[in-house]
Design a protein around this motif. Structure first.
Motif, PDB file in Angstrom:
ATOM      1  N   LEU A  28       3.875  -1.169  -5.840  1.00  0.00           N
ATOM      2  CA  LEU A  28       4.998  -0.694  -5.232  1.00  0.00           C
ATOM      3  C   LEU A  28       5.917  -0.031  -6.514  1.00  0.00           C
ATOM      4  O   LEU A  28       7.093   0.770  -5.762  1.00  0.00           O
ATOM      5  N   GLN A  33       4.572   5.842  -4.938  1.00  0.00           N
ATOM      6  CA  GLN A  33       6.282   5.751  -4.194  1.00  0.00           C
ATOM      7  C   GLN A  33       6.339   7.626  -3.635  1.00  0.00           C
ATOM      8  O   GLN A  33       6.417   7.811  -2.430  1.00  0.00           O
ATOM      9  N   PHE A  49       3.489   8.493  -0.923  1.00  0.00           N
ATOM     10  CA  PHE A  49       3.449   7.882  -0.022  1.00  0.00           C
ATOM     11  C   PHE A  49       4.663   8.967   0.747  1.00  0.00           C
ATOM     12  O   PHE A  49       4.631   9.265   2.184  1.00  0.00           O
ATOM     13  N   ARG A  92       1.853   0.773   2.726  1.00  0.00           N
ATOM     14  CA  ARG A  92       2.951   0.347   2.165  1.00  0.00           C
ATOM     15  C   ARG A  92       3.405  -1.201   2.210  1.00  0.00           C
ATOM     16  O   ARG A  92       3.437  -2.174   1.188  1.00  0.00           O
ATOM     17  N   ASP A  93       2.916  -1.758   4.285  1.00  0.00           N
ATOM     18  CA  ASP A  93       3.231  -3.456   4.175  1.00  0.00           C
ATOM     19  C   ASP A  93       2.404  -3.932   3.579  1.00  0.00           C
ATOM     20  O   ASP A  93       2.928  -4.895   3.487  1.00  0.00           O
TER      21      ASP A  93
END
Length: 96
Positions: free
Chosen positions: A20, A26, A29, A65-66
């Motif tokens: 993360l 990032q 994403f 991501r979650d």
């Protein structure tokens, strides 16, 4: 939860937290989401199947991501539980 499972959750949580914090992940994403949304915006109005696939793709990126956030949080909870078990074990040993 067993100590082995807690340790595994702690390690997984730490790895998820590293991911993360990864600028590259990032960026991936964000780029995927931007690409899918840009493609969706250029679709003709009648291309509902393609629009639905792109909407699902954007949602999948969010779900990945979650899931990483959940694994990271589970790791934090595992650390807290390991610390609590260690304190309880120390207290028991101190009573003997």
């Amino acid at each position: 939860m067993s100590e082995d499972k807690l340790n595994a959750a702690m390690v997984r949580g730490s790895r998820a937290q590293e991911l993360l914090r990864s600028e590259l992940l990032q960026e991936c994403f964000a780029q995927l989401e931007a690409d899918y949304i840009a493609a969706w915006k250029t679709l003709p109005a009648l291309a509902t199947d393609a629009a639905e696939r792109l909407r699902v793709a954007v949602n999948v990126v969010g779900k990945v991501r979650d899931h990483l956030v959940k694994v990271a949080n589970d790791g934090k909870l595992a650390i807290a539980e390991i610390e609590m078990l260690a304190k309880a074990d120390a207290a028991r040993k101190g009573q003997k």
